[in-house]
Scaffold this motif. Structure first.
Motif, PDB file in Angstrom:
ATOM      1  N   ASP A  82       2.705  -3.537  -6.233  1.00 48.49           N
ATOM      2  CA  ASP A  82       3.504  -3.164  -7.394  1.00 48.49           C
ATOM      3  C   ASP A  82       2.689  -3.350  -8.672  1.00 48.49           C
ATOM      4  O   ASP A  82       1.633  -3.988  -8.685  1.00 48.49           O
ATOM      5  CB  ASP A  82       4.760  -4.035  -7.457  1.00 48.49           C
ATOM      6  CG  ASP A  82       5.757  -3.697  -6.368  1.00 48.49           C
ATOM      7  OD1 ASP A  82       5.733  -2.560  -5.879  1.00 48.49           O
ATOM      8  OD2 ASP A  82       6.563  -4.587  -6.003  1.00 48.49           O
TER       9      ASP A  82
ATOM     10  N   THR B 253       3.921  -7.021  -3.002  1.00 43.68           N
ATOM     11  CA  THR B 253       5.034  -6.562  -3.820  1.00 43.68           C
ATOM     12  C   THR B 253       5.654  -7.705  -4.611  1.00 43.68           C
ATOM     13  O   THR B 253       5.512  -8.876  -4.256  1.00 43.68           O
ATOM     14  CB  THR B 253       6.120  -5.922  -2.940  1.00 43.68           C
ATOM     15  OG1 THR B 253       6.661  -6.925  -2.067  1.00 43.68           O
ATOM     16  CG2 THR B 253       5.541  -4.790  -2.100  1.00 43.68           C
ATOM     17  N   LEU B 254       6.362  -7.342  -5.658  1.00 41.54           N
ATOM     18  CA  LEU B 254       7.091  -8.345  -6.434  1.00 41.54           C
ATOM     19  C   LEU B 254       8.152  -9.019  -5.576  1.00 41.54           C
ATOM     20  O   LEU B 254       8.355 -10.235  -5.646  1.00 41.54           O
ATOM     21  CB  LEU B 254       7.734  -7.682  -7.648  1.00 41.54           C
ATOM     22  CG  LEU B 254       6.786  -7.222  -8.748  1.00 41.54           C
ATOM     23  CD1 LEU B 254       7.512  -6.323  -9.733  1.00 41.54           C
ATOM     24  CD2 LEU B 254       6.180  -8.418  -9.479  1.00 41.54           C
ATOM     25  N   GLU B 255       8.816  -8.227  -4.743  1.00 39.73           N
ATOM     26  CA  GLU B 255       9.877  -8.772  -3.892  1.00 39.73           C
ATOM     27  C   GLU B 255       9.335  -9.858  -2.955  1.00 39.73           C
ATOM     28  O   GLU B 255       9.998 -10.874  -2.720  1.00 39.73           O
ATOM     29  CB  GLU B 255      10.514  -7.651  -3.074  1.00 39.73           C
ATOM     30  CG  GLU B 255      11.681  -8.114  -2.212  1.00 39.73           C
ATOM     31  CD  GLU B 255      12.303  -6.978  -1.426  1.00 39.73           C
ATOM     32  OE1 GLU B 255      13.327  -7.208  -0.752  1.00 39.73           O
ATOM     33  OE2 GLU B 255      11.756  -5.862  -1.474  1.00 39.73           O
ATOM     34  N   SER B 256       8.099  -9.643  -2.449  1.00 38.05           N
ATOM     35  CA  SER B 256       7.532 -10.639  -1.533  1.00 38.05           C
ATOM     36  C   SER B 256       7.251 -11.955  -2.234  1.00 38.05           C
ATOM     37  O   SER B 256       7.085 -12.995  -1.593  1.00 38.05           O
ATOM     38  CB  SER B 256       6.229 -10.099  -0.913  1.00 38.05           C
ATOM     39  OG  SER B 256       5.209  -9.989  -1.901  1.00 38.05           O
TER      40      SER B 256
ATOM     41  N   GLY C 232       9.374 -13.037  -4.637  1.00 35.75           N
ATOM     42  CA  GLY C 232      10.650 -13.459  -5.208  1.00 35.75           C
ATOM     43  C   GLY C 232      10.828 -13.039  -6.643  1.00 35.75           C
ATOM     44  O   GLY C 232      11.550 -13.698  -7.417  1.00 35.75           O
TER      45      GLY C 232
ATOM     46  N   SER D  68      10.918  -9.489  -9.672  1.00 34.72           N
ATOM     47  CA  SER D  68      11.245  -8.092  -9.881  1.00 34.72           C
ATOM     48  C   SER D  68      10.628  -7.671 -11.219  1.00 34.72           C
ATOM     49  O   SER D  68      10.102  -8.499 -11.974  1.00 34.72           O
ATOM     50  CB  SER D  68      12.748  -7.877  -9.921  1.00 34.72           C
ATOM     51  OG  SER D  68      13.304  -8.386 -11.120  1.00 34.72           O
TER      52      SER D  68
END
Length: 302
Positions: free
Chosen positions: A16, A290-293, A295, A297
């Motif tokens: 990301d 990713t940002l989600e990985s 924690g 956004s």
């Protein structure tokens, strides 16, 4: 956020907060030069070899190239990896290519090592129809080291090569800047143009932010850029969508320098652009960070 000059690893390509001036992809591959070689050397793609260094970045590139070749219907008869720091002798690799009957070699790695390999191939009196190298081979040092052994080597250029500066004002401006500010710099190295394009995209985004320069603003402004040429330094790209360019220039490397082959047929300025220049690949190359990985956004970006 990052505006990278060049991405190699799948972790980077799939991450990301990337705005890439010359996008790279995990699920698409530029095959414009491969199409050219198949057309120019009929039958050679029945006996193709792949060679890369034993480091994750080039192993990944090699895997994508093998998958792309399979999509085109090429037949692989040889694949191997070498020590990226260099081999004490390249003759065993040359002999292996000869024994396998390789007609075309797809090489991913350092141009200095490729030059040494080509010399070894010449020394055993073997001849490849072609070698496809990466864009990093567009470096005068490659020819200086390889000498007469550098022949029938091809590469795909997304940037306008320096030897075409008289046909492209932006390339001449780039060379003039080197001449004025860094006369001993590597102005001919292909990846330098990627770096300059990335800096220009960053500078444009910063300028658009005015006096409120934040990470979020620079990222948002860069993401608005759908068509980009680095001021004319390279083919039309799409940073906003991270879509691979459909345009390429085929470059031939020979002992006396680099050139565009006479039978290369551009259809968009200096470039040949076509949807056929890109194929889908679906190898298990890994995933981006990713940002989600983590924690997070985009809301956490400031």
């Amino acid at each position: 956020p990052e505006i990278p000059a060049y991405q190699v690893s799948p972790q980077s390509r799939g991450s990301d907060l990337i705005v890439n001036p010359i996008p790279a992809s995990l699920d698409e591959l530029q095959v414009g030069a491969m199409n050219y070689l198949e057309k120019t050397f009929p039958g050679s793609t029945e006996n193709v070899g792949f060679l890369t260094g034993t480091i994750p970045s080039t192993v990944f590139i090699d895997a994508q190239l093998q998958d792309g070749a399979a999509e085109l219907g090429w037949n692989t008869v040889y694949q191997a990896q070498y020590n990226p720091l260099g081999e004490s002798s390249w003759t065993p690799f040359a002999q292996a290519l000869k024994s396998a009957g390789v007609q075309g070699l797809v090489y991913s790695g350092e141009p200095e090592n490729l030059a040494a390999l080509l010399q070894a191939i010449t020394d055993i009196d073997y001849e490849l129809d072609w070698t496809l190298a990466g864009s990093n081979a567009m470096d005068e040092r490659f020819i200086e080291i390889g000498g007469d052994a550098v022949d029938s080597v091809y590469l795909a250029a997304t940037v306008v090569p320096p030897f075409l500066a008289d046909e492209n004002p932006a390339t001449q401006q780039y060379l003039d800047l080197f001449a004025e500010y860094l006369p001993d710099g590597k102005s001919m190295a292909g990846l330098g143009y990627n770096s300059f394009s990335a800096w220009l995209l960053f500078a444009q985004a910063v300028k658009a932010c005015g006096s409120e320069v934040t990470r979020a603003c620079v990222y948002d402004e860069a993401k608005k850029v759908n068509e980009w040429t680095g001021g004319g330094l390279h083919a039309r790209t799409h940073p906003a969508t991270n879509q691979l360019t459909r345009c390429t220039i085929v470059v031939h490397a020979a002992p006396d320098g680099f050139e565009v082959p006479d039978d290369f047929e551009p259809n968009d300025g200096l470039f040949e652009c076509s949807e056929d220049n890109v194929v889908g690949v679906d190898g298990d190359y890994g995933e981006g960070v990713t940002l989600e990985s983590l924690g997070l956004s985009e809301d956490d970006l400031q």
